[in-house]
Design a protein around this motif. Structure first.
Motif, PDB file in Angstrom:
ATOM      1  N   ILE A 181       0.835  -1.210   0.000  1.00  0.00           N
ATOM      2  CA  ILE A 181       0.000   0.000   0.000  1.00  0.00           C
ATOM      3  C   ILE A 181       0.865   1.253   0.000  1.00  0.00           C
ATOM      4  O   ILE A 181       0.642   2.188  -0.767  1.00  0.00           O
ATOM      5  N   LEU A 182       1.880   1.253   0.844  1.00  0.00           N
ATOM      6  CA  LEU A 182       2.772   2.408   0.933  1.00  0.00           C
ATOM      7  C   LEU A 182       3.414   2.695  -0.419  1.00  0.00           C
ATOM      8  O   LEU A 182       3.439   3.827  -0.891  1.00  0.00           O
ATOM      9  N   LYS A 183       3.902   1.645  -1.067  1.00  0.00           N
ATOM     10  CA  LYS A 183       4.594   1.792  -2.358  1.00  0.00           C
ATOM     11  C   LYS A 183       3.645   2.391  -3.399  1.00  0.00           C
ATOM     12  O   LYS A 183       4.006   3.332  -4.114  1.00  0.00           O
ATOM     13  N   GLU A 184       2.434   1.866  -3.463  1.00  0.00           N
ATOM     14  CA  GLU A 184       1.495   2.337  -4.480  1.00  0.00           C
ATOM     15  C   GLU A 184       1.005   3.759  -4.196  1.00  0.00           C
ATOM     16  O   GLU A 184       0.806   4.549  -5.117  1.00  0.00           O
ATOM     17  N   GLY A 232      10.087   0.181   3.343  1.00  0.00           N
ATOM     18  CA  GLY A 232       8.664  -0.164   3.234  1.00  0.00           C
ATOM     19  C   GLY A 232       7.874   0.095   4.502  1.00  0.00           C
ATOM     20  O   GLY A 232       6.803  -0.480   4.701  1.00  0.00           O
ATOM     21  N   GLN A 233       8.427   0.967   5.368  1.00  0.00           N
ATOM     22  CA  GLN A 233       7.710   1.297   6.597  1.00  0.00           C
ATOM     23  C   GLN A 233       7.649   2.819   6.746  1.00  0.00           C
ATOM     24  O   GLN A 233       8.139   3.547   5.894  1.00  0.00           O
ATOM     25  N   THR A 234       7.030   3.264   7.833  1.00  0.00           N
ATOM     26  CA  THR A 234       7.069   4.685   8.156  1.00  0.00           C
ATOM     27  C   THR A 234       7.731   4.828   9.521  1.00  0.00           C
ATOM     28  O   THR A 234       7.822   3.858  10.280  1.00  0.00           O
ATOM     29  N   HIS A 235       8.193   6.049   9.825  1.00  0.00           N
ATOM     30  CA  HIS A 235       8.916   6.253  11.087  1.00  0.00           C
ATOM     31  C   HIS A 235       8.014   5.974  12.278  1.00  0.00           C
ATOM     32  O   HIS A 235       8.304   5.128  13.101  1.00  0.00           O
ATOM     33  N   THR A 236       6.876   6.676  12.313  1.00  0.00           N
ATOM     34  CA  THR A 236       5.932   6.465  13.408  1.00  0.00           C
ATOM     35  C   THR A 236       4.683   5.789  12.835  1.00  0.00           C
ATOM     36  O   THR A 236       4.573   5.613  11.633  1.00  0.00           O
ATOM     37  N   THR A 237       3.774   5.408  13.711  1.00  0.00           N
ATOM     38  CA  THR A 237       2.575   4.676  13.272  1.00  0.00           C
ATOM     39  C   THR A 237       1.789   5.471  12.228  1.00  0.00           C
ATOM     40  O   THR A 237       1.384   6.597  12.496  1.00  0.00           O
ATOM     41  N   PRO A 238       1.554   4.914  11.046  1.00  0.00           N
ATOM     42  CA  PRO A 238       0.804   5.639  10.019  1.00  0.00           C
ATOM     43  C   PRO A 238      -0.705   5.556  10.267  1.00  0.00           C
ATOM     44  O   PRO A 238      -1.182   4.551  10.784  1.00  0.00           O
ATOM     45  N   PRO A 239      -1.464   6.598   9.908  1.00  0.00           N
ATOM     46  CA  PRO A 239      -2.930   6.533  10.017  1.00  0.00           C
ATOM     47  C   PRO A 239      -3.466   5.586   8.929  1.00  0.00           C
ATOM     48  O   PRO A 239      -3.789   5.989   7.816  1.00  0.00           O
TER      49      PRO A 239
END
Lengths: 357, 357
Positions: B12-15, B210-217
């Motif tokens: 999802i993040l990539k797209e 493929g991640q974010t630093h803090t929790t993504p909404p």
């Protein structure tokens, strides 16, 4: 969506803030920021402290490290008091450290209610007791712990308490909540950390008029508003009990299978998440099979525990059936991975917790 | 919800990031923060500048004021170049201001693509042309303007472009997006503003994994992911055309009723929102009747325009039927408030826009 500067939002904001005060057991202001929990942690720091200030972090894991990083990013002088991962902060050691501070240079002590990375609860009451004797501000990250076990913001004199939407509030991530005591507001007046988005004084000015400083994540406010209807019906005591029961189910189930718990001490074992230290199997292989074949997502280790533990979450919307299923799946997958356990043994231990036996 | 450190989120993040690059017309990195648009603006400032740096804000309204406030909060030396509310920033005047800066002390020029408070578009291409000649960083708040009209991040050399989830992306508020050019990344290396949550280098390190630093909404990521399916099917040119058409419908409809537009110049009139200056009636009474009796929410004025204008939004999920209805309702309510207008006259003018006449 609705107009966040309109009259409908005023009502939602008011009821949500009232629900937060109830959850926090406080009469203090609680403000909401559009952010993940870490944004709430940064809000706590930049609104009460100044560059050069000495602070003490009672650090028991990855989120303790986060307090250290945030404080250092803002030029604070951090004493990083590290405890072994898997253990709670020892109030006696914190008290000793504070006694060494004869000139009262330590302005704040920061710690976690629940350390997610290790699955350990701090004794917030005992810690706050020794900190109040010293006089430093008490700043608590309760993001993953709030509502899973008792936290009396006012009675225990907690100055700033941070929480997040995505844990026991049962809604998606994206809101960070921050409470401010009178002492915290006094510290705010003197705080020199630069701030705009996180400026809690600006935020309070807007909230007093029924608005927020910047655009609120409206869909998450709707969710939080609905969550409070469920939570208040259940009542604080029952919410705590529910989480304590799930914790015991997981711990008894896992112990019956002969697995090692990272948090050995029952009294400090997290009511939100349980970390398990595998012996002869690879936790990442376990997590992969659990996810791919059983549709069940377990968390891995964070920070220095990466690849060394796996974690079972048991807070918020997770219920007892899911815990039974998780332990049942765990038994199957352990056998598949060649780590023989008796099928049903863990499940039985968890069932016995439910039957009160 | 899904595990934001798991393999489903990676996809999802990539797209979503790929969709953002498409929207921005850029090969630059675009990063997402859990925040409202103002958080994105703060991210732009703290990652590229340092306390004491001289910056120029081409200020045409309330969100221009916001650039000024954020920069000053971080100790920057701000030249607040104010233009009359309702007008765009004049590239010639910006060029003159930059020519006075013989020693190249101005590190960045900050402005809005679309100024929401007045409903005015800046000529981003012309502005970026004169700024490139000087050499300062070009930092653009495109929160309310992106996708409503053309914005060529790479071709125009825009160094940092900020957007937000709640406008033309058609999803709820809670995500701020920030693009970084190579020049911006070089500025990042030298920037001394304190930062942790907004630290775009830390964020990029996580995103590369493929991640974010803090929790993504996460729920908002789901929404954005779905929005890109609609938007890409439609295509950039059609999205711009749709917004231009809605703008013309509103403007022609309102003009036919003899009402005064705040942004008189068609070329700089916002493709996102139109501000109307009432003559003989109270805009707040109009908004209240529109909302209470016709279920239609119009925006009020912001900053020094509070109580002096009302605004009709026409971006994102708003469609042409709603614009026809809005003008129809407006005609009724104006008559009710004693401001006589010919029923159907505004609607007819808007219809003629659709018929291309």
């Amino acid at each position: 969506m609705i107009n966040h500067r309109g009259s409908e939002f005023v009502v939602i904001l008011k009821e949500v803030l009232e629900g937060l005060k109830w959850s926090y057991q406080t009469m203090n202001d609680v403000l909401i920021f559009p952010a993940s929990g870490s944004g709430g942690m940064e809000t706590a720091v930049v609104n009460t402290l100044s560059p050069g200030d000495k602070v003490l972090v009672a650090n028991i894991g990855n989120f303790g490290d986060r307090w250290v990083k945030i404080c250092r990013a803002y030029g604070l002088n951090v004493i990083d008091l590290q405890f072994e991962w898997g253990k709670a902060a020892d109030p006696k050691i914190v008290a000793e450290k504070l006694k060494e501070d004869k000139n009262r240079e330590i302005k704040a002590v920061l710690f976690q209610q629940n350390e997610t990375s290790t699955g350990v609860l701090n004794d917030v009451k005992a810690l706050s007791g020794v900190i109040r004797e010293h006089g430093a501000l008490i700043i608590v990250d309760a993001v993953s712990g709030l509502l899973t076990t008792d936290l009396k913001t006012d009675e225990w004199g907690l100055d700033v308490v941070v929480s997040g939407s995505q844990k026991a509030f049962m809604i998606p991530p994206g809101l960070a909540m921050v409470s401010m005591s009178e002492r915290a507001w006094k510290a705010y007046e003197k705080s020199k950390c630069p701030k705009f988005y996180w400026d809690i004084g600006i935020m309070k000015g807007f909230v007093d008029k029924g608005q927020t400083h910047t655009t609120p994540p409206i869909s998450l406010y709707f969710g939080l508003h609905a969550a409070f209807k469920l939570l208040k019906d259940e009542g604080l005591e029952n919410i705590f009990k529910r989480h304590h029961t799930l914790r015991s189910m997981v711990r008894e189930g896992v112990k019956a299978l002969g697995l090692k718990l990272l948090a050995e001490d029952e009294a400090t074992a997290s009511t939100a998440v349980t970390a398990i230290v595998p012996s002869s199997f690879d936790p990442e292989a376990l997590r992969k099979t659990m996810r791919d074949e059983y549709g069940m997502v377990l968390a891995g280790g964070q920070g220095k525990m990466k690849g060394k533990i796996f974690r079972i979450g048991h807070l918020g919307y997770v219920d007892k059936s899911e815990i039974l299923a998780a332990i049942g799946n765990l038994e199957i997958v352990l056998n598949k991975l060649g780590h023989k356990v008796e099928l049903g043994k863990g499940v039985r231990a968890a069932q016995q917790v439910l039957l009160g036996g």
